[in-house]
Design a protein around this motif. Structure first.
Motif, short mmCIF file in Angstrom:
data_model
loop_
_atom_site.label_atom_id
_atom_site.label_comp_id
_atom_site.label_asym_id
_atom_site.label_seq_id
_atom_site.Cartn_x
_atom_site.Cartn_y
_atom_site.Cartn_z
N VAL A 137 1.22 -1.16 0.27
CA VAL A 137 -0.20 0.24 -0.15
C VAL A 137 0.80 1.67 0.17
O VAL A 137 2.22 0.96 0.56
CB VAL A 137 -1.26 0.15 1.11
CG1 VAL A 137 -2.27 1.32 1.40
CG2 VAL A 137 -1.69 -1.37 0.94
N VAL A 138 0.29 2.02 -0.32
CA VAL A 138 1.47 3.32 -0.91
C VAL A 138 0.43 4.45 -1.02
O VAL A 138 -0.81 4.15 -1.69
CB VAL A 138 2.21 2.91 -2.51
CG1 VAL A 138 2.96 4.80 -2.44
CG2 VAL A 138 3.26 2.34 -1.86
N ASN A 139 0.30 5.73 -0.49
CA ASN A 139 -0.24 7.34 -0.59
C ASN A 139 -0.07 7.47 -1.96
O ASN A 139 0.67 7.80 -2.34
CB ASN A 139 -0.19 7.66 0.90
CG ASN A 139 0.30 8.20 1.17
OD1 ASN A 139 2.11 7.63 0.51
ND2 ASN A 139 1.37 9.48 1.20
N VAL A 140 -1.01 8.68 -1.66
CA VAL A 140 -1.33 9.62 -2.91
C VAL A 140 -0.03 10.56 -2.26
O VAL A 140 -0.26 10.78 -0.94
CB VAL A 140 -2.34 10.14 -3.12
CG1 VAL A 140 -2.44 11.57 -3.80
CG2 VAL A 140 -3.39 9.25 -3.61
N PRO A 141 0.98 11.34 -2.62
CA PRO A 141 1.86 11.81 -2.54
C PRO A 141 2.00 12.32 -0.95
O PRO A 141 0.86 13.56 -1.51
CB PRO A 141 2.94 12.18 -2.42
CG PRO A 141 1.76 11.88 -4.57
CD PRO A 141 0.82 11.58 -3.98
N THR A 142 2.01 12.75 0.24
CA THR A 142 2.40 13.89 0.54
C THR A 142 3.54 15.00 0.69
O THR A 142 3.87 15.21 -0.86
CB THR A 142 2.29 13.61 2.36
OG1 THR A 142 2.44 14.91 3.18
CG2 THR A 142 3.97 12.87 2.89
N ASP A 294 -0.93 -4.49 2.98
CA ASP A 294 -2.32 -4.62 2.82
C ASP A 294 -3.24 -5.00 3.62
O ASP A 294 -3.44 -6.27 4.46
CB ASP A 294 -2.27 -4.74 2.00
CG ASP A 294 -3.94 -4.77 1.29
OD1 ASP A 294 -4.19 -3.82 2.14
OD2 ASP A 294 -5.10 -5.55 0.87
N ASP A 295 -2.99 -4.35 5.13
CA ASP A 295 -3.43 -4.67 6.35
C ASP A 295 -4.30 -3.43 7.03
O ASP A 295 -3.30 -3.39 7.32
CB ASP A 295 -2.27 -5.27 7.10
CG ASP A 295 -2.73 -5.09 8.88
OD1 ASP A 295 -3.80 -5.27 9.30
OD2 ASP A 295 -2.38 -6.04 9.70
N LYS A 296 -5.00 -4.03 7.40
CA LYS A 296 -6.22 -2.88 7.92
C LYS A 296 -6.17 -1.79 8.50
O LYS A 296 -6.54 -0.82 9.11
CB LYS A 296 -7.68 -3.52 7.92
CG LYS A 296 -8.38 -4.23 9.00
CD LYS A 296 -10.12 -4.14 9.12
CE LYS A 296 -9.80 -5.21 10.49
NZ LYS A 296 -11.54 -5.80 10.06
N LYS A 297 -4.98 -2.43 9.54
CA LYS A 297 -5.06 -2.40 10.68
C LYS A 297 -3.88 -0.49 11.10
O LYS A 297 -3.77 0.72 11.06
CB LYS A 297 -4.05 -3.02 11.85
CG LYS A 297 -3.93 -2.57 13.45
CD LYS A 297 -2.71 -3.60 13.81
CE LYS A 297 -0.89 -4.19 13.57
NZ LYS A 297 -0.27 -4.73 13.84
#
Lengths: 467, 521
Positions: A137-142, A294-297
């Motif tokens: 999982v990777v985010n839309v950048p900060t 990919d762990d919801k925690k």
């Protein structure tokens, strides 16, 4: 006619007087002055703003700004050895081609239907960085690498329900200040000492400071000072023993050759995307990312948008959308959401995706290897200069290394001024940030440096030091 | 050939649809997108392969599973994706209320891409960056004049980070006064941006929301009761997202000051107020401008951006370091003003997002005071024209302040239309795509039911606005005559209606291609 305005302005279609009259008539007003009726008279600015008159043509504007910019000396004209969080790499032309496409440049908060390409390209960027760090999982950048680190440790604090984070003392002082401001007053940062010969985190001090209150240990690989933290696995084991999390900051340009931190125990990985096809822009090219499994925690603690791939009502068609949107402050929870989200650095995310797709696995491996070779060559050559120690630490470095000038009798400030006269930007002066090193500078060598460039530096240093 | 009749009601549009694979699906083993500069043989002779010095545990064992794609195929892929994106350069962008999506002049972007901007390292000697420092310093002076504040920082990389900076300065100010523990509340309003609540919460503040009164102004009675010795500050937009301007703003800021708090102005909605009214006169101690919105720099799919943050003199010392200054001879990075234990330290790495500041500078220099005034006037004219035309329709309404002007945007409600036809604002939003247009509903939660927030800015023409209205009218008509067509929309977009059922389900969501493959293949 309203004399205060600028009629027939090329960027303002309805600055045409006749059109304005027609529109004013439609809304039952006589003049533009009748607008802003709801702003009380005592709050209205009675004078004109005191700013220069507009240029009368685009050409004159361009001449003016080009004139100002010509006062700058660029890292194309000068030979640059500055790094310290913003790095000069080769930017493939394709990266600029894509990020200057007007469709991307001027899009913003559209839906997956009208901004399909924006959603897909950011989903792809997430996916490409995930491969690089070997996580899911990777985010839309900060904002930047510092914000990514600050958010990563706050995520760790929420996941563990703890309030203390251990950080390396040998980190970028400005990054530390950003993290400190972002974490306070809820989460406190505790610096862990480093070994003076290697720069590595002092494991004894780490053991001393770690406790059941420790949310996470944060360290970097490669570190701010360029050395590779060899004890990543040991650090991860120590923090896992107290059920804290291991958060590792990476330089993505190293990951073609360096082991991704997840392989030695990282729970959250973060870093700056700037090396991936983004110009330095005087520090305006920074963009941060975080990665987890990919762990919801973990996933539910990201404050950023996360774009996911979904089916549509038509079989054989992909769509994209926001995963777990209500985590974010854009959702229903506002201040009860995970931190906050807003406009950050999406275009740099798309650019980093283009870069990774262009480089491929072989490009990233060659990039890392070349940086290692060229920086090792520079250290060796620097060692050959009388009184200069090419690398203060006896550890393995990636891209950056501390050059020790203490035995030369000159300050880094003097040396860098001397180099500047020879059109060279010497490494970052560390004497204020790390006074314990005395006169040392952080040098950066990347794939853009040729043997000739490095040899030119050596020659220039010899002249500056001893002529 | 017969001349095309341009008296159309709504444009015949179809978005580019390339059926473009996800980038990993393009991979062909052995293809390369670019060749990387190699170490010369002489270097290899001296240091070898460079990698052997790494201890085994630090060496990457398996290459990253990045796709292998030749350059023309990468380029084509991303060019196609760009064509599947409806940026402001290609559509009549008046539907992104609160976002101020205006024309971003091409010349400004061309200037910001010059190597004299792009190829600067932030730690270069000051004498080699006099040009960009001059631009940043002068932009600071312009911002001071436009707002009435005394000093700006360009470090915050967006409006929300500016709010974080403002909240951080509130905390720093009260800390210095020994009141950090006591002053733990920040007041905002329901129709201010969610970050006005969320970012101060990151700084440990308890958030109090002021609700609107019947006219849509923040309820003064509720506000009066909320202000106390616990108040650290007040962060608010004006106009709020409804476009209603709070004419009593001085009373609000006055009350906060009387209680010992600070006032921060979220000027995300400043486009209609340039040269009309200023933060200082309204009683604010701090404010920020979104340079990517009001100053056109553009939005870039969501950044890079700048939340230029200004403060009054007494708060300068709390700003993040460094500030940009001028000593009569040269421009320099000033670390002195903020060299005290109460400065918030740093908000963003280095010296701010310089190319965005450069573009804002260029925009201001292409406007002058007259152009800024024209911008504000036309933004408000366009909005009130659109407002008037839409309010003539039966199915749409705009809560609050009946008969009064709005500033630069309006939050409309389609509640009546939904009640009468079952068609929601979300349905209509999708259908708008079929005409090459878009609108944004509202931040959550929807305090205005079935919302639609429109902000034309100063850059569409009257004809553009009329076209937008015609498209909406046609869809409203469809809602009454053939609602099914709207319910199943869009048809002319890149994709059809999404099945979003998996997005909140950890077993189904797929945030990367590798998790998609894991869950679905």
């Amino acid at each position: 006619m309203d004399s205060k305005g600028f009629k027939n302005h090329p960027y303002i279609p309805n600055s045409v007087f006749e059109v304005q009259q027609e529109m004013l008539k439609e809304i039952g007003l006589a003049s533009l002055e009748d607008l802003h009726h709801e702003v009380p008279q005592e709050l209205k600015l009675l004078k004109s703003l005191d700013i220069p008159k507009a240029f009368r043509s685009e050409y004159e504007l361009r001449r003016h700004i080009e004139g100002l910019l010509k006062k700058n000396k660029t890292c194309q004209e000068y030979l640059n050895f500055l790094g310290a969080g913003c790095w000069q790499h080769y930017v493939p032309a394709i990266c600029d081609e894509i990020n200057s496409r007007g469709e991307f440049l001027t899009a913003y908060g559209g839906e997956p239907y009208n901004d399909f390409g924006r959603f897909q390209s950011l989903f792809e960027y997430q996916s490409l960085v995930a491969e690089l760090v070997d996580m899911e999982v990777v985010n839309v950048p900060t904002m930047d690498g510092a914000q990514a680190a600050a958010t990563a440790v706050r995520m760790a604090a929420r996941i563990t329900g703890r309030k203390k984070v251990l950080v390396p003392e040998a980190m970028d002082h400005e990054k530390y200040l950003i993290m400190k401001n972002y974490c306070s007053p809820d989460v406190s940062l505790v610096p862990v000492e480093y070994d003076e010969n290697t720069g590595l985190m002092d494991l004894e001090d780490l053991q001393k400071k770690i406790s059941a209150q420790t949310a996470a240990v944060y360290f970097e690989n490669p570190s701010y000072l360029g050395f590779i933290e060899m004890n990543g696995r040991e650090i991860a084991e120590i923090v896992h023993q107290v059920s804290g999390l291991c958060v590792v900051g990476v330089d993505p340009s190293s990951l073609g050759v360096l082991e991704p931190p997840v392989r030695y125990g990282a729970d959250i990985v973060c870093g700056d995307l700037q090396p991936l096809g983004i110009h330095m822009n005087y520090g305006g090219g920074q963009a941060g990312f975080m990665a987890t499994m990919d762990d919801k925690k973990y996933v539910l603690e990201f404050p950023s948008r996360l774009f996911g791939i979904v089916p549509t009502v038509v079989e054989g068609e992909y769509g994209f959308g926001d995963v777990a949107y209500d985590r974010t402050s854009f959702g229903h929870l506002r201040e009860r959401a995970k931190e906050y989200v807003g406009t950050q650095t999406a275009l740099w995310g798309i650019t980093a995706g283009v870069y990774l797709a262009t480089m491929g696995p072989q490009g990233m491996e060659e990039l890392g290897r070349n940086i290692l070779q060229k920086s090792q060559y520079a250290v060796k050559k620097l060692n050959g200069i009388r009184g200069v120690v090419g690398s203060r630490f006896n550890s393995v470095n990636f891209k950056e290394f501390i050059v020790d000038f203490n035995s030369t009798g000159k300050t880094v400030h003097e040396i860098n001024k001397g180099l500047l006269h020879k059109n060279i930007f010497g490494g970052k002066d560390l004497s204020a940030e790390f006074p314990e090193f005395g006169q040392c500078a952080l040098y950066c060598v990347t794939e853009i440096h040729t043997k000739t460039d490095i040899d030119k530096l050596i020659l220039a240093l010899e002249e500056v030091l001893y002529n | 050939m017969k001349r095309i009749n341009r008296s159309f009601q709504a444009r015949k549009f179809h978005q580019a649809k390339w059926d473009e694979p996800v980038i990993f699906e393009l991979s062909q083993k052995g293809e390369r997108g670019i060749l990387v500069p190699q170490a010369e043989d002489e270097i290899v002779c001296v240091v070898g392969d460079g990698v052997s010095v790494l201890p085994d545990m630090m060496k990457r064992k398996a290459a990253p599973k990045l796709p292998e794609i030749s350059q023309p195929r990468v380029l084509r892929h991303y060019t196609r994706l760009s064509q599947e994106t409806l940026g402001a350069d290609v559509n009549i962008e008046i539907g992104q209320g609160t976002c101020t999506v205006k024309y971003s002049p091409k010349v400004n972007d061309a200037l910001a891409r010059m190597p004299e901007m792009a190829e600067l390292h932030p730690l270069q000697d000051e004498e080699t960056v006099q040009g960009i420092l001059e631009i940043m310093y002068k932009t600071d002076l312009f911002m001071r004049e436009i707002s009435g504040m005394d000093r700006f920082s360009f470090q915050p990389g967006g409006g929300s980070q500016a709010i974080l900076a403002i909240a951080s300065m509130m905390r720093a100010y009260h800390k210095e006064k020994g009141e950090e523990g006591q002053r733990n509340e920040v007041i905002t309003t329901l129709y201010s941006h969610p970050s006005d609540a969320a970012a101060p919460a990151v700084k440990g503040f308890k958030i109090i929301h002021i609700h609107p009164d019947a006219e849509g102004y923040p309820d003064f009675e509720q506000f009066n009761k909320a202000v106390s010795e616990r108040t650290a500050g007040f962060i608010v937009a004006n106009p709020e997202d409804t476009g209603v301007y709070n004419h009593r703003i001085q009373e609000f800021t006055g009350l906060i000051h009387k209680a010992g708090g600070l006032c921060g102005y979220d000027q995300a909605n400043a486009n209609g107020l340039l040269g009309i009214t200023r933060a200082r006169e309204a009683g604010f101690d701090m404010c920020f401008f979104n340079l990517h919105k009001t100053f056109s720099t553009p939005h870039g799919c969501g950044g890079p951006a700048v939340g230029a943050t200004g403060v009054v003199k007494k708060l300068e010392k709390y700003l993040p370091a460094p500030l940009i200054d001028y000593n009569g001879e040269k421009y320099f990075l000033n670390y002195e003003i903020t060299n005290n234990p109460f400065s918030i330290g740093k908000i963003r790495l280095f010296n701010g997002v310089a190319p965005v500041v450069l573009k804002a500078y260029a925009w201001i220099m292409s406007m002058g005071a007259e152009g800024l005034y024209e911008t504000a006037k036309v933004a408000v004219l366009n909005n009130n024209y659109l407002f008037k035309k839409l309010m003539e329709l039966d199915c749409i309404d705009a809560p609050y302040s009946k008969g009064k002007q709005r500033i630069e945007q309006v939050r409309y409600t389609l509640e009546k239309l939904t009640r009468e036809t079952g068609v929601t604002s979300g349905d209509i939003q999708r259908r708008m795509m079929d005409f090459g247009m878009h609108f944004w509903t509202s931040h959550h939660p929807y305090y205005v039911p079935q919302p639609m927030t429109l902000e034309p800015t100063e850059t569409p023409s009257k004809k553009d606005i009329d076209e937008y209205i015609e498209a909406l009218k046609r869809i409203f008509e469809e809602a009454y005559t053939n609602p099914g067509i709207i319910k199943a929309a869009p048809y002319n977009s890149v994709c059809h209606q999404l099945d979003e059922s998996g997005l909140d389900d950890p077993d189904k969501w797929a945030i990367t291609w590798r998790t998609y493959l894991k869950k679905y293949k």
